[in-house]
Design a protein around this motif. Sequence first.
Motif, mmCIF file in Angstrom:
data_model
loop_
_atom_site.group_PDB
_atom_site.id
_atom_site.type_symbol
_atom_site.label_atom_id
_atom_site.label_comp_id
_atom_site.label_asym_id
_atom_site.label_seq_id
_atom_site.Cartn_x
_atom_site.Cartn_y
_atom_site.Cartn_z
ATOM 1 N N THR A 99 -31.080 -85.292 28.892
ATOM 2 C CA THR A 99 -31.842 -86.267 27.987
ATOM 3 C C THR A 99 -32.711 -85.587 26.940
ATOM 4 O O THR A 99 -32.916 -86.333 25.864
ATOM 5 C CB THR A 99 -32.526 -87.200 28.757
ATOM 6 N N ASP A 100 -32.885 -84.214 27.113
ATOM 7 C CA ASP A 100 -33.531 -83.633 26.071
ATOM 8 C C ASP A 100 -32.819 -83.392 24.725
ATOM 9 O O ASP A 100 -33.300 -83.426 23.696
ATOM 10 C CB ASP A 100 -33.988 -82.132 26.404
ATOM 11 N N TRP A 135 -33.607 -86.755 23.127
ATOM 12 C CA TRP A 135 -34.833 -86.565 22.492
ATOM 13 C C TRP A 135 -35.097 -85.842 21.235
ATOM 14 O O TRP A 135 -35.469 -86.352 20.062
ATOM 15 C CB TRP A 135 -35.732 -86.144 23.522
ATOM 16 N N LYS A 180 -33.757 -87.464 18.027
ATOM 17 C CA LYS A 180 -34.882 -88.569 17.449
ATOM 18 C C LYS A 180 -35.768 -87.841 16.648
ATOM 19 O O LYS A 180 -36.308 -88.200 15.630
ATOM 20 C CB LYS A 180 -35.308 -89.431 18.859
ATOM 21 N N LEU A 191 -42.733 -83.278 20.278
ATOM 22 C CA LEU A 191 -41.915 -83.811 21.502
ATOM 23 C C LEU A 191 -42.445 -82.990 22.665
ATOM 24 O O LEU A 191 -42.643 -81.816 22.628
ATOM 25 C CB LEU A 191 -40.380 -83.543 21.369
ATOM 26 N N GLN A 202 -40.671 -92.044 25.589
ATOM 27 C CA GLN A 202 -39.274 -91.904 25.837
ATOM 28 C C GLN A 202 -38.832 -91.969 27.103
ATOM 29 O O GLN A 202 -39.467 -91.412 27.881
ATOM 30 C CB GLN A 202 -38.662 -90.448 25.119
ATOM 31 N N SER A 216 -41.161 -88.406 28.662
ATOM 32 C CA SER A 216 -41.660 -87.528 27.419
ATOM 33 C C SER A 216 -42.089 -88.606 26.457
ATOM 34 O O SER A 216 -41.831 -89.948 26.300
ATOM 35 C CB SER A 216 -40.392 -86.886 26.932
ATOM 36 N N ILE A 226 -42.602 -88.844 21.984
ATOM 37 C CA ILE A 226 -42.414 -88.306 20.544
ATOM 38 C C ILE A 226 -43.790 -88.701 19.911
ATOM 39 O O ILE A 226 -44.200 -90.036 19.891
ATOM 40 C CB ILE A 226 -41.233 -88.685 19.954
#
Length: 242
Positions: free
Chosen positions: A41-42, A45, A48, A161, A230, A235, A237
């Motif tokens: 998933t990083d 992120w 984005k 992030l 997120q 996490s 942003i």
Amino acid sequence: MSKKVNPYKDSKLTKKEQVEQMFDNISGNYDGLNRVISLGTDVKWRKKVVAAVEATNPKSILDIATGTGDLAIQMVNTSATRIVGLDLSEGMLNVGRKKIAKKNLDTRIEMVQGDSENLPFEANSFDAITVAFGVRNFENLEKGLAEIYRVLKPGGIFVVLETSVPTKFPYKQGYRLYSNLILPAVGKIFSKDKDAYSYLSESAANFPYGKTFNNILDKIGFIDVVDLPQTFGVSTIYTASK
């Protein structure tokens, strides 16, 4: 932070020195382990973060705590003609330089060893500054953010992030189980530094996320501060301007 968290509890080194040592130790398998721990998933992120920066059409970008350069490499998709990745750890930077060379991006990205709390740049140097999973490693959070504010151009964008803690059931309980037990266990199995991933999970839990971090950014002088949680809040942003 609510409490001081260092990588090596018995070390007499400063947090900054410990963080540099820790990332030097784990640099060799950091990328692969990160993909496993975050379940990939990083990557989403970071895309984005790139999109937020790209929307401002920057000519110069500084990626602080760049590590092995993942985010800096993705920034080549923006309009920037100058991309600089900065990190304390020479070990991480060396891995990043090899990745950059393999992608033939040597002329697009410069990797610099440096201290986020004493940036080697003139005031108002960059249109965009990013930090991905790095602000929680600052020894003095406000000092590091003030340095970022100093080198960011007026009207420039600052994007962070960083890990955060879910607040809703059952994500909050699941996050605690994962970060307190699973993440350190996986880190100890695959990393030669048994303390590193315990520190990463503990520092994440103690980071002043959400509105608390927004207030710190406001205090430093940033404007237009927004936080965007997120993936159930694991996490966040943050975007801000000068």
